[in-house]
Design a protein around this motif. Structure first.
Motif, mmCIF file in Angstrom:
data_model
loop_
_atom_site.group_PDB
_atom_site.id
_atom_site.type_symbol
_atom_site.label_atom_id
_atom_site.label_comp_id
_atom_site.label_asym_id
_atom_site.label_seq_id
_atom_site.Cartn_x
_atom_site.Cartn_y
_atom_site.Cartn_z
ATOM 1 N N ALA A 1 -3.284 2.933 0.881
ATOM 2 C CA ALA A 1 -3.902 4.218 0.615
ATOM 3 C C ALA A 1 -4.999 4.009 -0.423
ATOM 4 O O ALA A 1 -4.765 3.372 -1.436
ATOM 5 N N ILE A 2 -6.155 4.511 -0.162
ATOM 6 C CA ILE A 2 -7.289 4.341 -1.060
ATOM 7 C C ILE A 2 -7.636 5.680 -1.688
ATOM 8 O O ILE A 2 -7.842 6.672 -1.003
ATOM 9 N N ALA A 3 -7.683 5.683 -3.038
ATOM 10 C CA ALA A 3 -8.040 6.898 -3.766
ATOM 11 C C ALA A 3 -9.528 7.176 -3.573
ATOM 12 O O ALA A 3 -10.280 6.266 -3.295
ATOM 13 N N PRO A 4 -9.993 8.386 -3.670
ATOM 14 C CA PRO A 4 -9.247 9.534 -4.177
ATOM 15 C C PRO A 4 -8.372 10.202 -3.125
ATOM 16 O O PRO A 4 -7.504 10.986 -3.464
ATOM 17 N N GLY A 5 -8.563 9.922 -1.853
ATOM 18 C CA GLY A 5 -7.718 10.507 -0.815
ATOM 19 C C GLY A 5 -6.577 9.573 -0.495
ATOM 20 O O GLY A 5 -6.282 8.642 -1.216
ATOM 21 N N GLY A 6 -5.923 9.825 0.602
ATOM 22 C CA GLY A 6 -4.898 8.923 1.096
ATOM 23 C C GLY A 6 -3.488 9.187 0.635
ATOM 24 O O GLY A 6 -2.551 8.654 1.218
ATOM 25 N N LEU A 7 -3.305 9.973 -0.396
ATOM 26 C CA LEU A 7 -1.951 10.197 -0.907
ATOM 27 C C LEU A 7 -1.086 10.940 0.107
ATOM 28 O O LEU A 7 0.059 10.559 0.348
ATOM 29 N N ALA A 8 -1.642 11.953 0.742
ATOM 30 C CA ALA A 8 -0.872 12.717 1.733
ATOM 31 C C ALA A 8 -0.499 11.836 2.920
ATOM 32 O O ALA A 8 0.634 11.904 3.419
ATOM 33 N N GLY A 9 -1.417 10.996 3.358
ATOM 34 C CA GLY A 9 -1.129 10.093 4.474
ATOM 35 C C GLY A 9 -0.067 9.071 4.123
ATOM 36 O O GLY A 9 0.828 8.781 4.927
ATOM 37 N N ALA A 10 -0.144 8.523 2.921
ATOM 38 C CA ALA A 10 0.862 7.551 2.473
ATOM 39 C C ALA A 10 2.231 8.210 2.362
ATOM 40 O O ALA A 10 3.250 7.639 2.755
ATOM 41 N N ARG A 11 2.253 9.427 1.854
ATOM 42 C CA ARG A 11 3.509 10.181 1.728
ATOM 43 C C ARG A 11 4.129 10.421 3.103
ATOM 44 O O ARG A 11 5.323 10.237 3.315
ATOM 45 N N TYR A 12 3.294 10.825 4.051
ATOM 46 C CA TYR A 12 3.746 11.083 5.415
ATOM 47 C C TYR A 12 4.353 9.813 6.038
ATOM 48 O O TYR A 12 5.434 9.859 6.635
ATOM 49 N N LEU A 13 3.658 8.682 5.874
ATOM 50 C CA LEU A 13 4.169 7.430 6.438
ATOM 51 C C LEU A 13 5.481 7.011 5.788
ATOM 52 O O LEU A 13 6.399 6.546 6.471
ATOM 53 N N CYS A 14 5.585 7.180 4.476
ATOM 54 C CA CYS A 14 6.835 6.852 3.784
ATOM 55 C C CYS A 14 8.000 7.664 4.341
ATOM 56 O O CYS A 14 9.082 7.128 4.600
ATOM 57 N N LYS A 15 7.774 8.945 4.520
ATOM 58 C CA LYS A 15 8.837 9.817 5.038
ATOM 59 C C LYS A 15 9.255 9.409 6.451
ATOM 60 O O LYS A 15 10.444 9.380 6.770
ATOM 61 N N ARG A 25 12.975 -1.530 2.638
ATOM 62 C CA ARG A 25 12.306 -1.284 1.360
ATOM 63 C C ARG A 25 10.834 -1.002 1.635
ATOM 64 O O ARG A 25 10.206 -1.682 2.431
ATOM 65 N N ILE A 26 10.290 -0.013 0.951
ATOM 66 C CA ILE A 26 8.899 0.395 1.170
ATOM 67 C C ILE A 26 8.089 0.151 -0.095
ATOM 68 O O ILE A 26 8.415 0.655 -1.161
ATOM 69 N N LEU A 27 7.028 -0.630 0.063
ATOM 70 C CA LEU A 27 6.063 -0.879 -1.004
ATOM 71 C C LEU A 27 4.747 -0.246 -0.581
ATOM 72 O O LEU A 27 4.234 -0.548 0.487
ATOM 73 N N VAL A 28 4.229 0.647 -1.405
ATOM 74 C CA VAL A 28 2.966 1.315 -1.111
ATOM 75 C C VAL A 28 1.881 0.703 -1.977
ATOM 76 O O VAL A 28 2.022 0.620 -3.198
ATOM 77 N N GLY A 29 0.788 0.264 -1.348
ATOM 78 C CA GLY A 29 -0.398 -0.180 -2.066
ATOM 79 C C GLY A 29 -1.321 1.014 -2.231
ATOM 80 O O GLY A 29 -1.801 1.565 -1.253
ATOM 81 N N ARG A 30 -1.517 1.435 -3.455
ATOM 82 C CA ARG A 30 -2.355 2.604 -3.749
ATOM 83 C C ARG A 30 -3.558 2.122 -4.533
ATOM 84 O O ARG A 30 -3.572 2.102 -5.760
ATOM 85 N N TRP A 31 -4.570 1.664 -3.815
ATOM 86 C CA TRP A 31 -5.749 1.067 -4.433
ATOM 87 C C TRP A 31 -6.653 2.134 -5.042
ATOM 88 O O TRP A 31 -6.827 3.208 -4.501
ATOM 89 N N GLY A 32 -7.240 1.799 -6.175
ATOM 90 C CA GLY A 32 -8.231 2.666 -6.792
ATOM 91 C C GLY A 32 -7.678 3.739 -7.703
ATOM 92 O O GLY A 32 -8.408 4.599 -8.159
ATOM 93 N N VAL A 33 -6.398 3.693 -7.976
ATOM 94 C CA VAL A 33 -5.792 4.669 -8.887
ATOM 95 C C VAL A 33 -4.651 3.969 -9.621
ATOM 96 O O VAL A 33 -4.039 3.044 -9.093
#
Length: 84
Positions: A1-15, A25-33
């Motif tokens: 997920a790349i900031a500033p967006g992407g949080l909602a998409g990452a959340r959806y995929l995690c769920k 186990r789920i590791l989320v890469g949240r680049w740019g934040v």
């Protein structure tokens, strides 16, 4: 997920992943934040993420830790099988 967006998409995929594969186990890469920002961490962990990384190096280090944890669970007695 790349900031500033992407949080909602990452959340959806995690769920979705957590619902179909609860043991994974789920590791989320949240680049740019900063992954330690409370909103980011709370949002993703409540959706099922186990870990959040803010850089590729951090993601690599966390993957190595998770791989080590998995190998310890595969061999709870600590015994390792040698490759043939």
């Amino acid at each position: 997920a790349i900031a500033p967006g992407g949080l909602a998409g990452a959340r959806y995929l995690c769920k979705r992943i957590r619902a179909h594969c609860p043991q994974v186990r789920i590791l989320v890469g949240r680049w740019g934040v900063d992954p330690n920002l409370e909103n980011t961490r709370t949002t993703l962990t409540s959706a099922g993420a186990d870990r959040i990384a803010g850089t590729l190096v951090e993601a690599r280090d966390q993957l190595l830790q998770l791989a080590h944890l998995d190998s310890d669970e595969d061999h709870p007695s600590g015994a390792r099988h040698a490759a043939p």
